[in-house]
Design a protein around this motif. Sequence first.
Motif, PDB file in Angstrom:
ATOM      1  N   PRO A 198       0.814  -1.227   0.000  1.00 14.36           N
ATOM      2  CA  PRO A 198       0.000   0.000   0.000  1.00 14.36           C
ATOM      3  C   PRO A 198       0.843   1.269   0.000  1.00 14.36           C
ATOM      4  CG  PRO A 198       0.011  -0.973   2.189  1.00 14.36           C
ATOM      5  CD  PRO A 198       0.707  -1.951   1.287  1.00 14.36           C
ATOM      6  N   GLY A 199       2.127   1.137   0.329  1.00 15.56           N
ATOM      7  CA  GLY A 199       2.984   2.318   0.359  1.00 15.56           C
ATOM      8  C   GLY A 199       3.496   2.735  -0.998  1.00 15.56           C
ATOM      9  N   CYS A 200       3.898   1.751  -1.828  1.00 13.22           N
ATOM     10  CA  CYS A 200       4.499   2.081  -3.128  1.00 13.22           C
ATOM     11  C   CYS A 200       3.861   1.352  -4.293  1.00 13.22           C
ATOM     12  CB  CYS A 200       5.997   1.789  -3.090  1.00 13.22           C
ATOM     13  SG  CYS A 200       6.390   0.028  -2.853  1.00 13.22           S
ATOM     14  N   GLY A 201       3.015   0.361  -4.009  1.00 12.39           N
ATOM     15  CA  GLY A 201       2.353  -0.383  -5.077  1.00 12.39           C
ATOM     16  C   GLY A 201       3.151  -1.542  -5.630  1.00 12.39           C
ATOM     17  N   THR A 202       4.334  -1.815  -5.057  1.00 18.21           N
ATOM     18  CA  THR A 202       5.151  -2.928  -5.526  1.00 18.21           C
ATOM     19  C   THR A 202       4.481  -4.263  -5.201  1.00 18.21           C
ATOM     20  OG1 THR A 202       7.190  -1.664  -5.240  1.00 18.21           O
ATOM     21  CG2 THR A 202       7.405  -4.067  -5.316  1.00 18.21           C
ATOM     22  N   VAL A 203       4.502  -5.182  -6.172  1.00 16.18           N
ATOM     23  CA  VAL A 203       3.939  -6.507  -5.959  1.00 16.18           C
ATOM     24  C   VAL A 203       5.005  -7.400  -5.339  1.00 16.18           C
ATOM     25  CG1 VAL A 203       2.938  -8.542  -7.063  1.00 16.18           C
ATOM     26  CG2 VAL A 203       2.339  -6.249  -7.873  1.00 16.18           C
ATOM     27  N   SER A 204       4.623  -8.105  -4.273  1.00 19.89           N
ATOM     28  CA  SER A 204       5.572  -8.963  -3.571  1.00 19.89           C
ATOM     29  C   SER A 204       5.021 -10.374  -3.454  1.00 19.89           C
ATOM     30  CB  SER A 204       5.851  -8.413  -2.168  1.00 19.89           C
ATOM     31  OG  SER A 204       6.669  -9.301  -1.427  1.00 19.89           O
ATOM     32  N   ALA A 205       5.949 -11.356  -3.508  1.00 22.78           N
ATOM     33  CA  ALA A 205       5.586 -12.761  -3.314  1.00 22.78           C
ATOM     34  C   ALA A 205       6.286 -13.351  -2.099  1.00 22.78           C
ATOM     35  CB  ALA A 205       5.938 -13.562  -4.563  1.00 22.78           C
ATOM     36  N   ARG A 206       7.068 -12.537  -1.393  1.00 17.79           N
ATOM     37  CA  ARG A 206       7.824 -13.040  -0.240  1.00 17.79           C
ATOM     38  C   ARG A 206       7.016 -12.872   1.039  1.00 17.79           C
ATOM     39  NH1 ARG A 206      13.077 -11.584   1.521  1.00 17.79           N
ATOM     40  NH2 ARG A 206      12.707  -9.374   1.035  1.00 17.79           N
ATOM     41  N   VAL A 207       6.650 -13.968   1.646  1.00 19.11           N
ATOM     42  CA  VAL A 207       5.833 -13.951   2.859  1.00 19.11           C
ATOM     43  C   VAL A 207       6.714 -13.752   4.080  1.00 19.11           C
ATOM     44  CG1 VAL A 207       4.240 -15.264   4.301  1.00 19.11           C
ATOM     45  CG2 VAL A 207       4.072 -15.408   1.802  1.00 19.11           C
ATOM     46  N   HIS A 208       6.324 -12.792   4.921  1.00 17.23           N
ATOM     47  CA  HIS A 208       7.052 -12.519   6.167  1.00 17.23           C
ATOM     48  C   HIS A 208       6.518 -13.371   7.312  1.00 17.23           C
ATOM     49  CE1 HIS A 208       7.504 -10.303  10.027  1.00 17.23           C
ATOM     50  NE2 HIS A 208       8.689  -9.976   9.556  1.00 17.23           N
ATOM     51  N   SER A 209       5.207 -13.400   7.481  1.00 17.01           N
ATOM     52  CA  SER A 209       4.591 -14.136   8.589  1.00 17.01           C
ATOM     53  C   SER A 209       3.099 -14.269   8.342  1.00 17.01           C
ATOM     54  CB  SER A 209       4.850 -13.426   9.927  1.00 17.01           C
ATOM     55  OG  SER A 209       4.341 -12.094   9.884  1.00 17.01           O
TER      56      SER A 209
END
Length: 230
Positions: free
Chosen positions: A45-56
């Motif tokens: 929500p901050g920059c719109g970058t799509v991520s696939a890496r799960v933190h928790s």
Amino acid sequence: MGDHAAGLLKVLFPHLSQVVINSIGRMGKSVRIAAICTASTAWCPGCGTVSARVHSRYGRRLADTAVSGQETAIDLEVRRFFCDNADCAKRTFAEQIENLTFRYGRRTMTQQRALQQVALALGGQAGERLTERLATPVSGPTLLRLIRSMDIPEVPELTVLGVDEFAFRRVIYSRPQGVLHVVHELVGLGDLRGGSGYLRPSITQNSGRDHAGSARRVVGDTAGVVDGAR
């Protein structure tokens, strides 16, 4: 879960179409739905970058609209993702499900919209009584906060301005023209005396005060209509 049951759930709970429902059961007098998010990616929500890496992973409990007159809650397992944009202030973020969740929300978007309509129609105390009967109980102050949090719609060109003595008495005092300046601040009329925002309304007044006369002193030619039904 069979295909027939899965299809039935999609019809009854369309806002849950993007999650996997693990179970539906009763707990006391309420219905509990356990579900998990399965999307492979989420956007920051901050920059719109799509991520696939799960933190928790963690659980959220969302109040939902009633099912057959029974209070309903969704126990939803959601994930936090890493944001891989080095320029973004966020290092991790929680995924949001379209048409289901919103940031910091403790209810579904479906229930949020329903409660907003109740609040707009009935206000605080009367709305609180109705939500109890709809099996989605919330307090009157919560309903009023929902109204305050809503986006203010665009105001069309004004042709009639209603002035309510009771509601505005603290503003009016001996200068009822102050109401026009309040309206000017709320809807951005521009110069009250002229220009593109020139106000040429008919002012609905009750017979107790000459609001139309005050308006004429502020904006010039203004028609007055007396409301005698008070």
